[in-house]
Every structure is written in structure tokens, then in C-alpha cells.
Design a protein around this motif. Sequence first.
Motif, mmCIF file in Angstrom:
data_model
loop_
_atom_site.group_PDB
_atom_site.id
_atom_site.type_symbol
_atom_site.label_atom_id
_atom_site.label_comp_id
_atom_site.label_asym_id
_atom_site.label_seq_id
_atom_site.Cartn_x
_atom_site.Cartn_y
_atom_site.Cartn_z
ATOM 1 N N ALA A 80 28.234 35.479 55.795
ATOM 2 C CA ALA A 80 26.943 35.377 56.494
ATOM 3 C C ALA A 80 25.919 34.645 55.638
ATOM 4 O O ALA A 80 25.025 33.974 56.158
ATOM 5 C CB ALA A 80 26.425 36.770 56.867
ATOM 6 N N GLU A 81 26.048 34.747 54.320
ATOM 7 C CA GLU A 81 25.149 34.045 53.401
ATOM 8 C C GLU A 81 25.468 32.561 53.312
ATOM 9 O O GLU A 81 24.689 31.798 52.775
ATOM 10 C CB GLU A 81 25.221 34.666 52.005
ATOM 11 N N GLY A 82 26.657 32.160 53.795
ATOM 12 C CA GLY A 82 26.973 30.736 53.800
ATOM 13 C C GLY A 82 28.271 30.333 53.135
ATOM 14 O O GLY A 82 28.563 29.139 53.046
ATOM 15 N N LEU A 83 29.078 31.284 52.656
ATOM 16 C CA LEU A 83 30.373 30.949 52.063
ATOM 17 C C LEU A 83 31.311 30.518 53.189
ATOM 18 O O LEU A 83 31.621 31.294 54.081
ATOM 19 C CB LEU A 83 30.951 32.147 51.302
ATOM 20 N N LYS A 84 31.736 29.252 53.161
ATOM 21 C CA LYS A 84 32.451 28.654 54.294
ATOM 22 C C LYS A 84 33.965 28.798 54.245
ATOM 23 O O LYS A 84 34.619 28.796 55.279
ATOM 24 C CB LYS A 84 32.095 27.179 54.399
#
Length: 143
Positions: A80-84
Amino acid sequence: MQHQTLEHLKAVAEVHPDPTRPVLTRSERLERWAELLERRPERRLATLHGTEYQGGGARETMRASGSPITVAFEDPGLRAEGLKDDSYGEAKRFFELSDWQLHEVVCYCHFGETVTGARAARHVRAAMKPRSGILARLRAIIG
């Protein structure tokens, strides 16, 4: 109304994080990763072979199922923080690590085929501390 998991919703819709929620700092992201690794301290995690010998493009796409990076990617909060994904390049970007710092966490040359969760967590935490001395300055220059 039907209950759907966040993972299912991400597969069928574009999900945006709550813009009012504060974004984790680099230190908070690294601490979260270390905590996840410590949940199963004896778990054997896959390492990546020869990260220091790969060219930039090849190194960026390196990954191994069940690596310390995979542990981070399995966490819904970090995603959710942006780790893809669980690639080397994405971990480097998301956790704001240098190649040398990430190399210390995931490379085969330090641990062999696998590393324990506890040992990987120690190396993640070490990346949070500023290094001093001549070697640290040389690594900063080399990148």
C-alpha cells in the motif's frame, strides 16, 4: 454487499492509498521490513547470486522466490505504501538503499544459498545507520 480482499480489488480495479494517511519514512519502511523478517527468525530465505557483478539493468530485475525482498512484498502495508514487486531494483528504490546496502542484505556471497530471517533483519537494520570511515565514503562516491 460482497466482501472482497484488497488483493482481489487490486486485480480488478485501480486502488489508491489514502492521501490523508501519512507516508512512512525511509526508516519506518526499513524497520517494518526488519520486523517482518523477525516474525520467523529461523525461516530460510533465498539469496540472489552475484548482485555485485550484474550490469545495472540485469541487477534491477533480479529476484528470487522466497527472498528477504519477497517477505517485504508479501506485506499488504508495504505494498500500500508503494512496493510494486519483489525485484532487486524495486527494493532498492522503495527502501532507498544503495547497491552496497542491498547487497549486504540479499547477496549469495555473504550467506550462501539461504539466509535466516533474523540475520537478514540485522542487515536491514544496519542499513538504517549512517556509516562512517573511509570505506563508507568510498562506497558513497562509487554508489
